[in-house]
Design a protein around this motif. Structure first.
Motif, PDB file in Angstrom:
ATOM      1  N   LYS A  66     -34.701  10.227  39.995  1.00  0.00           N
ATOM      2  CA  LYS A  66     -33.424  10.133  40.712  1.00  0.00           C
ATOM      3  C   LYS A  66     -33.322  11.232  41.765  1.00  0.00           C
ATOM      4  O   LYS A  66     -32.754  11.046  42.838  1.00  0.00           O
ATOM      5  N   PHE A  67     -33.889  12.415  41.454  1.00  0.00           N
ATOM      6  CA  PHE A  67     -33.884  13.555  42.379  1.00  0.00           C
ATOM      7  C   PHE A  67     -35.334  13.902  42.706  1.00  0.00           C
ATOM      8  O   PHE A  67     -36.118  14.257  41.826  1.00  0.00           O
ATOM      9  N   ASN A  68     -35.693  13.776  43.986  1.00  0.00           N
ATOM     10  CA  ASN A  68     -37.065  14.017  44.431  1.00  0.00           C
ATOM     11  C   ASN A  68     -37.349  15.504  44.582  1.00  0.00           C
ATOM     12  O   ASN A  68     -36.438  16.301  44.842  1.00  0.00           O
ATOM     13  N   ILE A  69     -38.621  15.862  44.449  1.00  0.00           N
ATOM     14  CA  ILE A  69     -39.041  17.248  44.641  1.00  0.00           C
ATOM     15  C   ILE A  69     -38.633  17.689  46.041  1.00  0.00           C
ATOM     16  O   ILE A  69     -38.832  16.972  47.014  1.00  0.00           O
ATOM     17  N   GLY A  70     -38.021  18.857  46.120  1.00  0.00           N
ATOM     18  CA  GLY A  70     -37.550  19.406  47.397  1.00  0.00           C
ATOM     19  C   GLY A  70     -36.105  19.060  47.709  1.00  0.00           C
ATOM     20  O   GLY A  70     -35.494  19.680  48.580  1.00  0.00           O
ATOM     21  N   SER A  71     -35.542  18.061  47.007  1.00  0.00           N
ATOM     22  CA  SER A  71     -34.143  17.706  47.253  1.00  0.00           C
ATOM     23  C   SER A  71     -33.227  18.661  46.490  1.00  0.00           C
ATOM     24  O   SER A  71     -33.676  19.458  45.671  1.00  0.00           O
ATOM     25  N   GLU A  72     -31.931  18.568  46.784  1.00  0.00           N
ATOM     26  CA  GLU A  72     -30.950  19.427  46.124  1.00  0.00           C
ATOM     27  C   GLU A  72     -30.032  18.603  45.236  1.00  0.00           C
ATOM     28  O   GLU A  72     -29.783  17.423  45.499  1.00  0.00           O
ATOM     29  N   ALA A  73     -29.527  19.255  44.181  1.00  0.00           N
ATOM     30  CA  ALA A  73     -28.586  18.635  43.252  1.00  0.00           C
ATOM     31  C   ALA A  73     -27.652  19.717  42.730  1.00  0.00           C
ATOM     32  O   ALA A  73     -27.985  20.910  42.766  1.00  0.00           O
ATOM     33  N   ILE A  74     -26.492  19.302  42.260  1.00  0.00           N
ATOM     34  CA  ILE A  74     -25.532  20.223  41.654  1.00  0.00           C
ATOM     35  C   ILE A  74     -25.751  20.205  40.137  1.00  0.00           C
ATOM     36  O   ILE A  74     -25.771  19.131  39.532  1.00  0.00           O
TER      37      ILE A  74
END
Length: 191
Positions: A66-74
């Motif tokens: 759901k969250f790719n490497i290098g992306s941001e998430a809270i």
């Protein structure tokens, strides 16, 4: 009163020593994990910054996380102070089963309860299928002092994608690199 000051000083020294690392990490803080342990005096402190950035043998990268490497998430979890609400950069994504465990450190001390998370690949001689709540296992992870080699009871199991993340605590302080582990349900998209 003197006993209370002695206990307070001891707790402070324990907390500070757990945050130090061994100096071999080139300034990086890796695998930052904390668990609160409540003593009979009501103090809570048990924190360590693991210095290993190595992955457990057999970890499988997530094919479509759901969250790719290098992306941001809270982050929507508080394994340690300053995580909840922090913006995390995804450093790795892996398909596995994540476990919450309770164990007594092999180095002695208070029992740690509901430690989140270890993964299937951090269980000694792990079977192929996930373990059920209540199963006793031997931990190979070294997230906390006295964890490696401890016999633990599985509190819960969650087949999921786990993430290794980098973040700066919302409480201030140095950036944390390669924190292991945050589950997919503990992350939300950055808006």
């Amino acid at each position: 009163m003197k006993k209370q000051w002695t206990l307070l000083a001891a707790a402070a020294m324990l907390a500070l020593s757990g945050c130090g690392g061994n100096g071999n990490d080139g300034g990086n803080t890796q695998g930052h994990t904390a668990t609160a342990v409540t003593t009979e005096q009501g103090d809570t402190a048990h924190m360590n910054h693991s210095t290993s950035s190595e992955l457990p043998e057999g970890m499988k990268e997530a094919v479509n996380p759901k969250f790719n490497i290098g992306s941001e998430a809270i982050m929507k979890t508080n394994h340690m102070p300053g995580m909840d609400g922090a913006v995390a950069t995804i450093a790795g994504a892996y398909e596995t089963t994540a476990y919450s465990i309770s164990y007594t450190p092999v180095t002695g001390g208070e029992r740690v309860t509901d430690h989140k998370w270890i993964v299937q690949e951090e269980i000694k001689d792990a079977k192929a299928s996930p373990y059920e709540s209540g199963a006793d296992i031997t931990v190979t992870a070294d997230h906390m002092p006295g964890m490696k080699g401890a016999v633990a009871t599985i509190d819960s199991a969650e087949p999921t994608t786990v993430y290794m993340v980098d973040y700066t605590p919302t409480t201030g302080g140095d950036p944390v690199h390669n924190h292991k582990w945050v589950t997919e349900s503990e992350l939300a998209p950055v808006k």
